[in-house]
Design a protein around this motif. Structure first.
Motif, PDB file in Angstrom:
ATOM      1  N   ALA A 191       0.829  -1.207   0.000  1.00 37.64           N
ATOM      2  CA  ALA A 191       0.000   0.000   0.000  1.00 37.64           C
ATOM      3  C   ALA A 191       0.865   1.261   0.000  1.00 37.64           C
ATOM      4  CB  ALA A 191      -0.939   0.000   1.202  1.00 37.64           C
ATOM      5  N   ASP A 192       1.908   1.278   0.846  1.00 38.53           N
ATOM      6  CA  ASP A 192       2.796   2.445   0.902  1.00 38.53           C
ATOM      7  C   ASP A 192       3.564   2.610  -0.405  1.00 38.53           C
ATOM      8  OD1 ASP A 192       2.024   3.078   3.472  1.00 38.53           O
ATOM      9  OD2 ASP A 192       3.773   2.154   4.416  1.00 38.53           O
ATOM     10  N   GLY A 193       4.023   1.505  -0.954  1.00 41.30           N
ATOM     11  CA  GLY A 193       4.753   1.575  -2.216  1.00 41.30           C
ATOM     12  C   GLY A 193       3.885   2.105  -3.348  1.00 41.30           C
ATOM     13  N   ALA A 194       2.647   1.637  -3.414  1.00 39.72           N
ATOM     14  CA  ALA A 194       1.733   2.102  -4.454  1.00 39.72           C
ATOM     15  C   ALA A 194       1.421   3.582  -4.279  1.00 39.72           C
ATOM     16  CB  ALA A 194       0.451   1.283  -4.428  1.00 39.72           C
ATOM     17  N   ALA A 195       1.244   4.014  -3.038  1.00 38.61           N
ATOM     18  CA  ALA A 195       0.956   5.422  -2.769  1.00 38.61           C
ATOM     19  C   ALA A 195       2.145   6.301  -3.164  1.00 38.61           C
ATOM     20  CB  ALA A 195       0.621   5.618  -1.297  1.00 38.61           C
ATOM     21  N   ARG A 196       3.342   5.832  -2.900  1.00 35.06           N
ATOM     22  CA  ARG A 196       4.540   6.614  -3.250  1.00 35.06           C
ATOM     23  C   ARG A 196       4.738   6.699  -4.752  1.00 35.06           C
ATOM     24  NH1 ARG A 196       8.947   4.932   1.397  1.00 35.06           N
ATOM     25  NH2 ARG A 196       7.548   5.330   3.123  1.00 35.06           N
ATOM     26  N   LEU A 197       4.443   5.596  -5.447  1.00 38.02           N
ATOM     27  CA  LEU A 197       4.595   5.595  -6.897  1.00 38.02           C
ATOM     28  C   LEU A 197       3.491   6.406  -7.562  1.00 38.02           C
ATOM     29  CD1 LEU A 197       5.521   1.879  -7.646  1.00 38.02           C
ATOM     30  CD2 LEU A 197       7.007   3.882  -7.789  1.00 38.02           C
ATOM     31  N   GLY A 198       2.272   6.220  -7.073  1.00 34.86           N
ATOM     32  CA  GLY A 198       1.139   6.939  -7.631  1.00 34.86           C
ATOM     33  C   GLY A 198       0.745   6.507  -9.029  1.00 34.86           C
ATOM     34  N   SER A 199       1.349   5.455  -9.547  1.00 39.62           N
ATOM     35  CA  SER A 199       1.074   5.041 -10.922  1.00 39.62           C
ATOM     36  C   SER A 199       0.258   3.752 -11.012  1.00 39.62           C
ATOM     37  CB  SER A 199       2.381   4.876 -11.685  1.00 39.62           C
ATOM     38  OG  SER A 199       3.171   3.878 -11.075  1.00 39.62           O
ATOM     39  N   VAL A 200      -0.141   3.199  -9.869  1.00 40.87           N
ATOM     40  CA  VAL A 200      -0.932   1.974  -9.878  1.00 40.87           C
ATOM     41  C   VAL A 200      -2.390   2.357  -9.645  1.00 40.87           C
ATOM     42  CG1 VAL A 200      -1.262  -0.295  -8.846  1.00 40.87           C
ATOM     43  CG2 VAL A 200       1.023   0.683  -8.964  1.00 40.87           C
ATOM     44  N   GLU A 201      -3.240   2.025 -10.611  1.00 44.58           N
ATOM     45  CA  GLU A 201      -4.646   2.393 -10.532  1.00 44.58           C
ATOM     46  C   GLU A 201      -5.327   1.695  -9.349  1.00 44.58           C
ATOM     47  OE1 GLU A 201      -3.446   0.734 -13.289  1.00 44.58           O
ATOM     48  OE2 GLU A 201      -3.034   2.456 -14.570  1.00 44.58           O
ATOM     49  N   PRO A 202      -6.314   2.356  -8.735  1.00 44.37           N
ATOM     50  CA  PRO A 202      -7.042   1.762  -7.603  1.00 44.37           C
ATOM     51  C   PRO A 202      -7.655   0.407  -7.938  1.00 44.37           C
ATOM     52  CG  PRO A 202      -7.595   4.087  -7.816  1.00 44.37           C
ATOM     53  CD  PRO A 202      -6.752   3.716  -9.001  1.00 44.37           C
ATOM     54  N   GLU A 203      -8.107   0.241  -9.167  1.00 49.69           N
ATOM     55  CA  GLU A 203      -8.704  -1.039  -9.568  1.00 49.69           C
ATOM     56  C   GLU A 203      -7.679  -2.167  -9.530  1.00 49.69           C
ATOM     57  OE1 GLU A 203      -8.799   1.735 -11.590  1.00 49.69           O
ATOM     58  OE2 GLU A 203     -10.832   2.368 -11.057  1.00 49.69           O
ATOM     59  N   ARG A 204      -6.463  -1.866  -9.977  1.00 47.04           N
ATOM     60  CA  ARG A 204      -5.407  -2.883  -9.947  1.00 47.04           C
ATOM     61  C   ARG A 204      -4.995  -3.207  -8.514  1.00 47.04           C
ATOM     62  NH1 ARG A 204      -1.074  -1.216 -14.336  1.00 47.04           N
ATOM     63  NH2 ARG A 204       0.169  -2.642 -13.112  1.00 47.04           N
ATOM     64  N   LEU A 205      -4.969  -2.185  -7.655  1.00 44.95           N
ATOM     65  CA  LEU A 205      -4.655  -2.437  -6.250  1.00 44.95           C
ATOM     66  C   LEU A 205      -5.721  -3.306  -5.606  1.00 44.95           C
ATOM     67  CD1 LEU A 205      -3.291   0.961  -4.903  1.00 44.95           C
ATOM     68  CD2 LEU A 205      -2.050  -1.164  -5.265  1.00 44.95           C
ATOM     69  N   ALA A 206      -6.984  -3.036  -5.918  1.00 42.77           N
ATOM     70  CA  ALA A 206      -8.075  -3.850  -5.365  1.00 42.77           C
ATOM     71  C   ALA A 206      -7.969  -5.286  -5.860  1.00 42.77           C
ATOM     72  CB  ALA A 206      -9.424  -3.241  -5.754  1.00 42.77           C
ATOM     73  N   GLU A 207      -7.626  -5.460  -7.130  1.00 45.87           N
ATOM     74  CA  GLU A 207      -7.450  -6.815  -7.667  1.00 45.87           C
ATOM     75  C   GLU A 207      -6.284  -7.515  -6.988  1.00 45.87           C
ATOM     76  OE1 GLU A 207      -6.234  -9.225 -11.739  1.00 45.87           O
ATOM     77  OE2 GLU A 207      -6.578  -7.072 -11.871  1.00 45.87           O
ATOM     78  N   LEU A 208      -5.180  -6.800  -6.817  1.00 41.10           N
ATOM     79  CA  LEU A 208      -4.010  -7.382  -6.154  1.00 41.10           C
ATOM     80  C   LEU A 208      -4.360  -7.804  -4.732  1.00 41.10           C
ATOM     81  CD1 LEU A 208      -0.989  -8.072  -6.091  1.00 41.10           C
ATOM     82  CD2 LEU A 208      -0.553  -5.691  -5.448  1.00 41.10           C
ATOM     83  N   ASP A 209      -5.039  -6.940  -4.000  1.00 43.38           N
ATOM     84  CA  ASP A 209      -5.417  -7.255  -2.626  1.00 43.38           C
ATOM     85  C   ASP A 209      -6.318  -8.485  -2.575  1.00 43.38           C
ATOM     86  OD1 ASP A 209      -5.342  -6.671   0.190  1.00 43.38           O
ATOM     87  OD2 ASP A 209      -7.373  -5.881   0.009  1.00 43.38           O
ATOM     88  N   ALA A 210      -7.319  -8.535  -3.433  1.00 46.47           N
ATOM     89  CA  ALA A 210      -8.257  -9.668  -3.444  1.00 46.47           C
ATOM     90  C   ALA A 210      -7.541 -10.973  -3.777  1.00 46.47           C
ATOM     91  CB  ALA A 210      -9.378  -9.405  -4.437  1.00 46.47           C
ATOM     92  N   ARG A 211      -6.676 -10.935  -4.768  1.00 52.21           N
ATOM     93  CA  ARG A 211      -5.980 -12.158  -5.173  1.00 52.21           C
ATOM     94  C   ARG A 211      -4.965 -12.609  -4.130  1.00 52.21           C
ATOM     95  NH1 ARG A 211      -4.284 -11.943 -11.288  1.00 52.21           N
ATOM     96  NH2 ARG A 211      -3.580 -14.017 -10.690  1.00 52.21           N
ATOM     97  N   LEU A 212      -4.301 -11.679  -3.472  1.00 51.98           N
ATOM     98  CA  LEU A 212      -3.371 -12.042  -2.397  1.00 51.98           C
ATOM     99  C   LEU A 212      -4.127 -12.632  -1.215  1.00 51.98           C
ATOM    100  CD1 LEU A 212      -0.888  -9.034  -2.415  1.00 51.98           C
ATOM    101  CD2 LEU A 212      -0.406 -11.394  -3.108  1.00 51.98           C
ATOM    102  N   ARG A 213      -5.254 -12.044  -0.859  1.00 62.89           N
ATOM    103  CA  ARG A 213      -6.067 -12.574   0.255  1.00 62.89           C
ATOM    104  C   ARG A 213      -6.563 -13.968  -0.053  1.00 62.89           C
ATOM    105  NH1 ARG A 213      -8.001  -8.884   4.096  1.00 62.89           N
ATOM    106  NH2 ARG A 213      -7.238  -6.772   3.724  1.00 62.89           N
ATOM    107  N   ALA A 214      -6.848 -14.241  -1.315  1.00 65.27           N
ATOM    108  CA  ALA A 214      -7.370 -15.553  -1.708  1.00 65.27           C
ATOM    109  C   ALA A 214      -6.333 -16.660  -1.536  1.00 65.27           C
ATOM    110  CB  ALA A 214      -7.840 -15.503  -3.158  1.00 65.27           C
ATOM    111  N   LEU A 215      -5.075 -16.293  -1.398  1.00 67.61           N
ATOM    112  CA  LEU A 215      -4.020 -17.294  -1.190  1.00 67.61           C
ATOM    113  C   LEU A 215      -4.113 -17.923   0.197  1.00 67.61           C
ATOM    114  CD1 LEU A 215      -0.926 -15.526  -2.802  1.00 67.61           C
ATOM    115  CD2 LEU A 215      -2.337 -17.343  -3.781  1.00 67.61           C
ATOM    116  N   GLY A 216      -4.844 -17.302   1.075  1.00 68.47           N
ATOM    117  CA  GLY A 216      -5.019 -17.874   2.415  1.00 68.47           C
ATOM    118  C   GLY A 216      -4.497 -17.044   3.520  1.00 68.47           C
TER     119      GLY A 216
END
Length: 94
Positions: free
Chosen positions: A69-94
């Motif tokens: 989250a901090d890295g994405a905020a610092r970069l500012g180039s990762v769209e919120p939709e991609r962050l939400a997808e990343l979070d959902a897919r990482l959570r699905a790993l268990g």
């Protein structure tokens, strides 16, 4: 001293088990560090699919202690939709 400490830990564990269907919080979320994600083959594969190039960047070693989250905020180039997808897919790993 060790008796009460053990009792508190056991009570805490029991509470978290009773509160939901999952035993613990997800292993990976946007609050995970980049290093934690890179050190796990499945999580790294998800990161590579959703945000290509991060794991192979020449300076990635400098950001291993930063949360996603901090890295994405610092970069500012990762769209919120991609962050939400990343979070959902990482959570699905268990």
């Amino acid at each position: 001293m060790t008796g009460p400490s053990l009792g508190l830990r056991t009570g805490s564990r029991t509470k978290s088990h009773a509160g939901g269907s999952r035993n613990e919080k997800p292993r990976f979320t946007l609050d995970s560090t980049l290093g934690e994600v890179l050190d796990d083959a499945q999580a790294r594969a998800v990161l590579d699919e959703v945000v290509p190039g991060v794991s192979t960047h020449s300076l990635v070693f400098l950001a291993r202690g930063i949360t996603l989250a901090d890295g994405a905020a610092r970069l500012g180039s990762v769209e919120p939709e991609r962050l939400a997808e990343l979070d959902a897919r990482l959570r699905a790993l268990g």
